[in-house]
Write an enzyme that holds these catalytic residues in place. Structure first.
Site, mmCIF file in Angstrom:
data_model
loop_
_atom_site.group_PDB
_atom_site.id
_atom_site.type_symbol
_atom_site.label_atom_id
_atom_site.label_comp_id
_atom_site.label_asym_id
_atom_site.label_seq_id
_atom_site.Cartn_x
_atom_site.Cartn_y
_atom_site.Cartn_z
ATOM 1 C CE LYS A 1 -2.242 29.079 9.897
ATOM 2 N NZ LYS A 1 -3.125 30.323 9.490
ATOM 3 C CB VAL B 1 -16.066 34.638 7.472
ATOM 4 C CG1 VAL B 1 -15.784 35.475 5.999
ATOM 5 C CG2 VAL B 1 -14.841 34.818 8.151
ATOM 6 N N GLY B 2 -18.958 33.918 6.590
ATOM 7 C CA GLY B 2 -20.103 33.681 5.645
ATOM 8 C C GLY B 2 -21.223 34.233 6.092
ATOM 9 C CB ALA C 1 -16.919 25.939 4.842
#
EC number: 1.4.1.20
Length: 366
Positions: free
Chosen positions: A81, A185-186, A241
């Site tokens: 990351k 995405v949601g 979220a």
């Protein structure tokens, strides 16, 4: 500042790199957690962290999560990351991302990165001018497009597997799903659920977006206050979220039978998984069900084949079922079951890769 080596020991990291470039204002940290399976892979996020300690804690925690996500997704990459300490609304510049390209490229293929919170594919067009260590670029620059599509699909398959485990059928028709967050995405997840006949309760900090989706889907969608969506009565609660939604304050407020969502790090602490289990709430580990985007990016780095991406994303269904059954049979949490699978896979890879492929001194003599 806290002891970096102590923190690396705690999370099990191999390498941490601090990057500084005064001319562009860049301050960034790269963390490589485990490269047993292959080069480290993970997104690059840009956040105005309050301190270097906060940024370091975040990059260590997230990169470890990527090791687990890569292993469960069965891709030949390890966990990494990158975090940039800065405000994405005012601190970005093409030059800053070109400098990132130099720092990441200097790792000579040990780390690949791309978009995450606060960054977008267009940012990495500049970084990619300096090295080939970036994935998820816009299609116009050779990338394979929006990763929200496979991410939502993976969550959807995770929900189907959860339904089969709980109710004996993977059909979601008539089920009630509460979606917290209808961003990229949601919203795609909402579309998939409505198409199969599920009823959805949705909430988002962007109320205009919610109203638009309500208008689009009609009585299949119910709008809920963003501060109480997790309290809604439903079959499946889907956090899509922010992370940390399962915590000491919310643990007794859930009125669902399962939690399956795309948000990262949904459990604030491991013990919250045990508390969910005590309440008979089935938890699908987030780092498995949200792995669809990772699968696409990893495949992009290996040549990209759309059918292969879809097949690996669909395999999330079987892996979720396997984890649920293992957790039940061994009387452990689903996260503990997932972690055991990861450790078993990494051990097997370690045993395989003890075999030397080539004496590096041979290359030096050429």
């Amino acid at each position: 500042m806290r002891d970096v080596f102590e923190m690396m020991d705690r999370y099990g990291h191999e390498q941490v790199i601090f990057c500084r470039h005064p001319q562009t204002g860049l301050k960034a940290i790269i963390a490589l957690h485990n490269t047993t399976a292959g080069p480290a892979l993970g997104g690059c996020r840009m956040i105005p962290y309050a301190s270097t300690d906060e940024a370091l804690e975040d990059v260590l925690r997230l990169s470890k999560g990527m090791t687990y996500k890569c292993s469960l997704a069965d891709v030949d990459f390890g966990g990494g990351k990158m975090v940039i300490i800065g405000d994405p609304k005012k601190d970005k510049s093409p030059e800053l991302f070109r400098v990132i390209g130099r720092f990441v490229g200097g790792l000579n293929g040990r780390f690949y990165t791309g978009t995450d919170m606060g960054t977008n594919p267009e940012d990495f067009v500049h970084a990619a001018r300096e090295s080939k260590s970036f994935a998820g670029l816009p299609k116009s620059y050779g990338g394979k497009g929006d990763t929200s599509i496979p991410t939502a699909l993976g969550v959807f398959h995770g929900m189907r597997a959860t339904a089969r485990f709980l109710w004996g059928t993977d059909q979601l028709k008539g089920r009630v799903v509460a979606i917290q967050g209808v961003g990229k995405v949601g919203e795609r997840l909402l579309q998939l659920l409505v198409e199969v006949g599920a009823y959805c309760k949705i909430a988002d900090i962007d109320s205009v977006r919610c109203e638009q989706l309500k208008e689009k889907y009609g009585d299949k969608v119910q709008l809920v206050d963003v501060n109480r969506i997790h309290k809604e009565s439903c079959d499946i609660f889907s956090p899509c979220a922010k992370g940390g939604v399962v915590n000491d304050d919310t643990i007794d407020e859930f009125r669902c039978l399962a939690i399956v969502g795309s948000a990262n790090n949904q459990l604030v602490e491991d013990r919250h998984g045990a508390l969910l289990q005590k309440r008979s709430i089935c938890y699908a580990p987030d780092y498995l069900v949200n792995a669809g985007g990772l699968i696409q990016v990893a495949d992009e780095l290996e040549g990209f084949h759309e059918e292969r991406v879809l097949a690996k994303t669909e395999a999330i269904y079987d892996m979720v079922l396997d984890i649920f059954h293992r957790a039940k049979n061994e009387n452990i949490t689903t996260c503990e079951a997932a972690d055991r699978i990861v450790m078993e896979r990494l051990k097997k890879l370690t045993d395989i890769r003890r075999i030397l492929l080539e004496d590096p001194r041979n290359s030096a003599r050429r």
